[in-house]
Every structure is written in C-alpha cells, then in structure tokens.
Design a protein around this motif. Sequence first.
Motif, PDB file in Angstrom:
ATOM      1  N   LYS A 195       0.831  -1.203   0.000  1.00 21.18           N
ATOM      2  CA  LYS A 195       0.000   0.000   0.000  1.00 21.18           C
ATOM      3  C   LYS A 195       0.864   1.251   0.000  1.00 21.18           C
ATOM      4  O   LYS A 195       0.540   2.251  -0.660  1.00 21.18           O
ATOM      5  CB  LYS A 195      -0.925  -0.010   1.217  1.00 21.18           C
ATOM      6  CG  LYS A 195      -1.868   1.177   1.288  1.00 21.18           C
ATOM      7  CD  LYS A 195      -2.799   1.074   2.481  1.00 21.18           C
ATOM      8  CE  LYS A 195      -3.757   2.258   2.547  1.00 21.18           C
ATOM      9  NZ  LYS A 195      -4.676   2.164   3.708  1.00 21.18           N
ATOM     10  N   ILE A 196       1.981   1.211   0.712  1.00 23.34           N
ATOM     11  CA  ILE A 196       2.840   2.394   0.835  1.00 23.34           C
ATOM     12  C   ILE A 196       3.544   2.713  -0.477  1.00 23.34           C
ATOM     13  O   ILE A 196       3.598   3.867  -0.908  1.00 23.34           O
ATOM     14  CB  ILE A 196       3.877   2.187   1.960  1.00 23.34           C
ATOM     15  CG1 ILE A 196       3.177   2.072   3.317  1.00 23.34           C
ATOM     16  CG2 ILE A 196       4.882   3.338   1.986  1.00 23.34           C
ATOM     17  CD1 ILE A 196       4.084   1.605   4.433  1.00 23.34           C
ATOM     18  N   VAL A 197       4.095   1.704  -1.142  1.00 19.66           N
ATOM     19  CA  VAL A 197       4.900   1.958  -2.349  1.00 19.66           C
ATOM     20  C   VAL A 197       4.076   1.941  -3.623  1.00 19.66           C
ATOM     21  O   VAL A 197       4.558   2.344  -4.682  1.00 19.66           O
ATOM     22  CB  VAL A 197       6.070   0.952  -2.458  1.00 19.66           C
ATOM     23  CG1 VAL A 197       6.928   0.989  -1.219  1.00 19.66           C
ATOM     24  CG2 VAL A 197       5.568  -0.466  -2.728  1.00 19.66           C
ATOM     25  N   GLY A 198       2.828   1.485  -3.551  1.00 17.66           N
ATOM     26  CA  GLY A 198       1.961   1.495  -4.721  1.00 17.66           C
ATOM     27  C   GLY A 198       2.456   0.596  -5.846  1.00 17.66           C
ATOM     28  O   GLY A 198       3.017  -0.474  -5.613  1.00 17.66           O
ATOM     29  N   GLU A 199       2.256   1.052  -7.068  1.00 18.47           N
ATOM     30  CA  GLU A 199       2.619   0.259  -8.245  1.00 18.47           C
ATOM     31  C   GLU A 199       4.124   0.250  -8.514  1.00 18.47           C
ATOM     32  O   GLU A 199       4.606  -0.541  -9.306  1.00 18.47           O
ATOM     33  CB  GLU A 199       1.890   0.789  -9.482  1.00 18.47           C
ATOM     34  CG  GLU A 199       0.382   0.641  -9.432  1.00 18.47           C
ATOM     35  CD  GLU A 199      -0.030  -0.818  -9.422  1.00 18.47           C
ATOM     36  OE1 GLU A 199       0.605  -1.638 -10.107  1.00 18.47           O
ATOM     37  OE2 GLU A 199      -0.989  -1.150  -8.694  1.00 18.47           O
ATOM     38  N   GLY A 200       4.849   1.136  -7.832  1.00 17.51           N
ATOM     39  CA  GLY A 200       6.284   1.209  -8.053  1.00 17.51           C
ATOM     40  C   GLY A 200       6.645   2.077  -9.236  1.00 17.51           C
ATOM     41  O   GLY A 200       5.826   2.335 -10.125  1.00 17.51           O
ATOM     42  N   PRO A 251       8.485   2.764 -12.786  1.00 22.55           N
ATOM     43  CA  PRO A 251       8.039   4.071 -13.289  1.00 22.55           C
ATOM     44  C   PRO A 251       6.525   4.230 -13.427  1.00 22.55           C
ATOM     45  O   PRO A 251       6.068   5.285 -13.866  1.00 22.55           O
ATOM     46  CB  PRO A 251       8.703   4.132 -14.663  1.00 22.55           C
ATOM     47  CG  PRO A 251       8.679   2.716 -15.135  1.00 22.55           C
ATOM     48  CD  PRO A 251       8.918   1.881 -13.891  1.00 22.55           C
ATOM     49  N   ILE A 252       5.750   3.185 -13.079  1.00 21.63           N
ATOM     50  CA  ILE A 252       4.296   3.323 -13.176  1.00 21.63           C
ATOM     51  C   ILE A 252       3.838   4.483 -12.303  1.00 21.63           C
ATOM     52  O   ILE A 252       3.019   5.314 -12.708  1.00 21.63           O
ATOM     53  CB  ILE A 252       3.606   2.009 -12.760  1.00 21.63           C
ATOM     54  CG1 ILE A 252       4.024   0.866 -13.696  1.00 21.63           C
ATOM     55  CG2 ILE A 252       2.094   2.170 -12.767  1.00 21.63           C
ATOM     56  CD1 ILE A 252       3.531  -0.500 -13.256  1.00 21.63           C
ATOM     57  N   ASP A 253       4.363   4.544 -11.095  1.00 18.64           N
ATOM     58  CA  ASP A 253       4.111   5.652 -10.173  1.00 18.64           C
ATOM     59  C   ASP A 253       5.412   6.420 -10.024  1.00 18.64           C
ATOM     60  O   ASP A 253       6.368   5.942  -9.410  1.00 18.64           O
ATOM     61  CB  ASP A 253       3.636   5.110  -8.824  1.00 18.64           C
ATOM     62  CG  ASP A 253       3.403   6.201  -7.793  1.00 18.64           C
ATOM     63  OD1 ASP A 253       3.668   7.380  -8.094  1.00 18.64           O
ATOM     64  OD2 ASP A 253       2.974   5.867  -6.673  1.00 18.64           O
ATOM     65  N   GLU A 254       5.482   7.600 -10.597  1.00 16.78           N
ATOM     66  CA  GLU A 254       6.728   8.368 -10.618  1.00 16.78           C
ATOM     67  C   GLU A 254       7.163   8.820  -9.234  1.00 16.78           C
ATOM     68  O   GLU A 254       8.324   9.172  -9.042  1.00 16.78           O
ATOM     69  CB  GLU A 254       6.591   9.575 -11.548  1.00 16.78           C
ATOM     70  CG  GLU A 254       6.446   9.202 -13.019  1.00 16.78           C
ATOM     71  CD  GLU A 254       6.506  10.404 -13.928  1.00 16.78           C
ATOM     72  OE1 GLU A 254       6.559  11.540 -13.403  1.00 16.78           O
ATOM     73  OE2 GLU A 254       6.502  10.220 -15.158  1.00 16.78           O
ATOM     74  N   GLU A 255       6.269   8.800  -8.246  1.00 18.41           N
ATOM     75  CA  GLU A 255       6.597   9.232  -6.893  1.00 18.41           C
ATOM     76  C   GLU A 255       6.940   8.063  -5.974  1.00 18.41           C
ATOM     77  O   GLU A 255       7.253   8.273  -4.797  1.00 18.41           O
ATOM     78  CB  GLU A 255       5.429  10.027  -6.299  1.00 18.41           C
ATOM     79  CG  GLU A 255       5.134  11.333  -7.031  1.00 18.41           C
ATOM     80  CD  GLU A 255       6.335  12.264  -7.029  1.00 18.41           C
ATOM     81  OE1 GLU A 255       6.934  12.452  -5.952  1.00 18.41           O
ATOM     82  OE2 GLU A 255       6.674  12.806  -8.100  1.00 18.41           O
ATOM     83  N   SER A 256       6.913   6.852  -6.492  1.00 20.97           N
ATOM     84  CA  SER A 256       7.202   5.693  -5.650  1.00 20.97           C
ATOM     85  C   SER A 256       8.693   5.602  -5.357  1.00 20.97           C
ATOM     86  O   SER A 256       9.538   5.948  -6.186  1.00 20.97           O
ATOM     87  CB  SER A 256       6.742   4.402  -6.332  1.00 20.97           C
ATOM     88  OG  SER A 256       7.031   3.277  -5.519  1.00 20.97           O
ATOM     89  N   ILE A 257       9.021   5.100  -4.155  1.00 21.40           N
ATOM     90  CA  ILE A 257      10.423   4.957  -3.773  1.00 21.40           C
ATOM     91  C   ILE A 257      10.980   3.586  -4.155  1.00 21.40           C
ATOM     92  O   ILE A 257      12.167   3.340  -3.989  1.00 21.40           O
ATOM     93  CB  ILE A 257      10.622   5.191  -2.265  1.00 21.40           C
ATOM     94  CG1 ILE A 257       9.914   4.109  -1.438  1.00 21.40           C
ATOM     95  CG2 ILE A 257      10.154   6.571  -1.868  1.00 21.40           C
ATOM     96  CD1 ILE A 257      10.249   4.157   0.033  1.00 21.40           C
ATOM     97  N   CYS A 258      10.138   2.690  -4.657  1.00 27.17           N
ATOM     98  CA  CYS A 258      10.575   1.360  -5.081  1.00 27.17           C
ATOM     99  C   CYS A 258      10.333   1.175  -6.572  1.00 27.17           C
ATOM    100  O   CYS A 258       9.434   1.794  -7.144  1.00 27.17           O
ATOM    101  CB  CYS A 258       9.835   0.263  -4.311  1.00 27.17           C
ATOM    102  SG  CYS A 258      10.259   0.166  -2.563  1.00 27.17           S
ATOM    103  N   SER A 259      11.137   0.320  -7.183  1.00 29.35           N
ATOM    104  CA  SER A 259      10.996   0.055  -8.608  1.00 29.35           C
ATOM    105  C   SER A 259      10.111  -1.157  -8.848  1.00 29.35           C
ATOM    106  O   SER A 259      10.248  -2.184  -8.174  1.00 29.35           O
ATOM    107  CB  SER A 259      12.378  -0.192  -9.242  1.00 29.35           C
ATOM    108  OG  SER A 259      13.188   0.960  -9.140  1.00 29.35           O
ATOM    109  N   THR A 260       9.229  -1.040  -9.822  1.00 27.98           N
ATOM    110  CA  THR A 260       8.330  -2.131 -10.166  1.00 27.98           C
ATOM    111  C   THR A 260       9.102  -3.400 -10.500  1.00 27.98           C
ATOM    112  O   THR A 260       8.645  -4.517 -10.229  1.00 27.98           O
ATOM    113  CB  THR A 260       7.461  -1.729 -11.371  1.00 27.98           C
ATOM    114  OG1 THR A 260       6.798  -0.493 -11.085  1.00 27.98           O
ATOM    115  CG2 THR A 260       6.434  -2.802 -11.693  1.00 27.98           C
ATOM    116  N   SER A 261      10.293  -3.244 -11.085  1.00 22.46           N
ATOM    117  CA  SER A 261      11.089  -4.400 -11.501  1.00 22.46           C
ATOM    118  C   SER A 261      11.470  -5.301 -10.331  1.00 22.46           C
ATOM    119  O   SER A 261      11.832  -6.461 -10.534  1.00 22.46           O
ATOM    120  CB  SER A 261      12.359  -3.936 -12.218  1.00 22.46           C
ATOM    121  OG  SER A 261      13.171  -3.156 -11.354  1.00 22.46           O
ATOM    122  N   ALA A 262      11.379  -4.786  -9.105  1.00 27.98           N
ATOM    123  CA  ALA A 262      11.745  -5.589  -7.935  1.00 27.98           C
ATOM    124  C   ALA A 262      10.842  -6.801  -7.787  1.00 27.98           C
ATOM    125  O   ALA A 262      11.293  -7.868  -7.349  1.00 27.98           O
ATOM    126  CB  ALA A 262      11.677  -4.732  -6.667  1.00 27.98           C
TER     127      ALA A 262
END
Length: 368
Positions: free
Chosen positions: A147-152, A154-165
């Motif tokens: 919930k905190i990091v969302g979609e990651g 570059p889907i969410d440009e404000e996320s601190i984690c990468s979707t690729s993880a």
Amino acid sequence: MSPSQTPLTPLSVPPSNATVKISIIDSAGRLGRVPSKLFFEPHIEGFEYWTAPSYSFLIEHGSSGDKLLFDLGIRKDLENLPPVIQKLVEGWELSSHKNVSDVLVENGVDLRDIKTIIWSHRHFDHTGDPSVFPFSTDLVVGPGLKKIVGEGYPIDEESICSTSAWEGRNFIELDFETDRRVTSIGRWKAIDWFEDGSFYLLHSIGHTMDHLSGFARTKLAAQSITGTDEFILMGGDVAHHGGEFRPNRFLPIPTEISPDPRLPPYCGGFCLGAYYAQRNMRHNGDDCWNTPFLKSAKPFLDDEEKAEWSLDVIGEFDVHDNVFVIFAHDNTLLNVVDLYPKEATEWKEKGWKREGRWRFLEDLKGHN
C-alpha cells in the motif's frame, strides 16, 4: 561511578534443536557524508556527518539447505534509483561497486539457489536490485509495504521502489495477525519462518511500519562455550547507531570500558567510563550512565513513539550475552567481524560482541 544494571528481561525464545548458518555480506556499498541531524538527536560536535556500510545476510537452513537473503544493500547502478530517491540523497556521497548478487556469484553461488529475498523494509539502501535474481526467487516484505509503495516506479513516478523488484516473481507480504507461524520473541511478534525454531522474522516497527528484523539460532547449547543457545539478531534499521540503544538500564556504561574504543580492534586496554558518561548530553546524574546517548530523529521515522519502543526492545535483546545484535549500518563492526564468504557462526568464540559493543562511543566523544 556506574549505576547497577536492571535484571535482564527474558526473551522467552521457544526451544529448538534446529539452526541456520549466517554470513554477513558487505558488497562495499557505502552511505557517505550523510548529515547526522537527519538521523540522530541531539547534535554532537564532531559528529556532523555519518558514514556507513549496508550489510546483507546470507541465511542457510541447516536441514533443508534453503538459502535466503535478508536485505540487498545498495544497488550498484545508482542512476537507476527512482527519481524521488535521487532527489532525496542529493549531497550525500553514495557508492556501490557491486550488487549482493555479484558477490554471491563470485563465490560460486548459483542465484537459482536463492529461494527467498527478505527486505527488512522499503528504503533504497536495503532493497538493492531483486530484478537480477531469477523469477523463482520469492520477495518477502513486511505488513503494509504494498500500500505504501503502490505500483512502483516508473508506473508511479513518486514511488520509492521500482516495479522491476517484484515483476514476474512471487511477492509475499507478511501478516503477523493471521499467519499460522506467529509467536512472540521478547516483546515483538515473530514468524517462525521454517517452523522449526531456527529463524524468525520479527515485526520491529517504528522506523517504518513494514520493518522486519531477522532472529537466527546459530548454535545449540551443547556446542556453545556458554552452555546456552546462541543467536544473531539482524536489526535492519531499528537503529542506525549503537548510541541509540546503548547504554541502557540493563547495560550501564561500565566504570572501566574494555576494550578501549579509542584503540584499533583487538588492541585491548581500557578507558574510564566517566570519560564518556560526561559526554552524554541528553541526561544528568545516573542517567548519563544508563540512558542512550542518541534518539532517532524524525525525518526518517514512520512512527516516532513506536521507533523509540523498538529501540528499547532491541536493548533487551542486546544485553543477553548469547545474542549478537547487528544492525545494517554498523560501521564499527567492519574491522571486527568476518565477512562473507566466511561465516558468522563462531561470533561468540571470536569475541565479536565484546570487541564491538562500545566502539560506537568514538563517534560521540566530541572535541576536548
């Protein structure tokens, strides 16, 4: 003089005949020139900046042989950190020449043998780059992270984690309320990962609400020089510095500190405890001897009250002679412990805890 210590709080670890092997991995990732005021209060002259490693841990289950990684440190391609992180660390001196995966491969480990990666929490200096591991490797995180990091990014440009993880792999968020493996170790809720008492994940909340610590049984009483089971507590970011939970009511500054933290490791000697107690700027009287030098600063805390509580809890673990507490950024241990590919199982016999316990004091001596 040093006040007497409070009787130990029992940890009530369930008995077991199962163990894991632990290795401390230093991939040479470094946090450098980090303003201390972002992490610690009060300000101490001479401790304006903070430099630290970011340890990972290889955990090998004794009976099944399963291999886990607890944390991945800092990824080597810093330019691929999410933009929000790159902006956050402007002015810091970050370096990372290798991924943890590179260190493993160099030492003959097939990455397909890593069954699980466990993030202590969502911050970049712990999450590394899971995308370099095969999709057969699971990624395990603490409660609420999704919930905190969302979609990651570059889907969410404000996320601190990468979707690729987590793309393409089993992404598991733990639940300390409903998991059948839940128990308690000390005052923290715990999940008995292998269901045999060899390795637990502890919900050590505060720094972040998704924060996990690892608690490993490394030796049984019959093989231990103390006649008790031995454990390593991988504390993640419950603390960033030993001065956040030492000294405490269980472990006052001794009248004579030995070995002398002003000398290189294993040089012995001693110094008077009063030399440092008088530098405890947070307190007066006996509290100078038995209350931590530092408190966690607010900028990197999800919950200040729970963070303080977890520091108190980790102090209850730390005072037990059969528990070796290692937090992810303990710079003082770099010249004390054996690093991967060597194992950490013999930490007690090698005196790592005794040697490292008070070394943090050198950061806090200020200017004479």
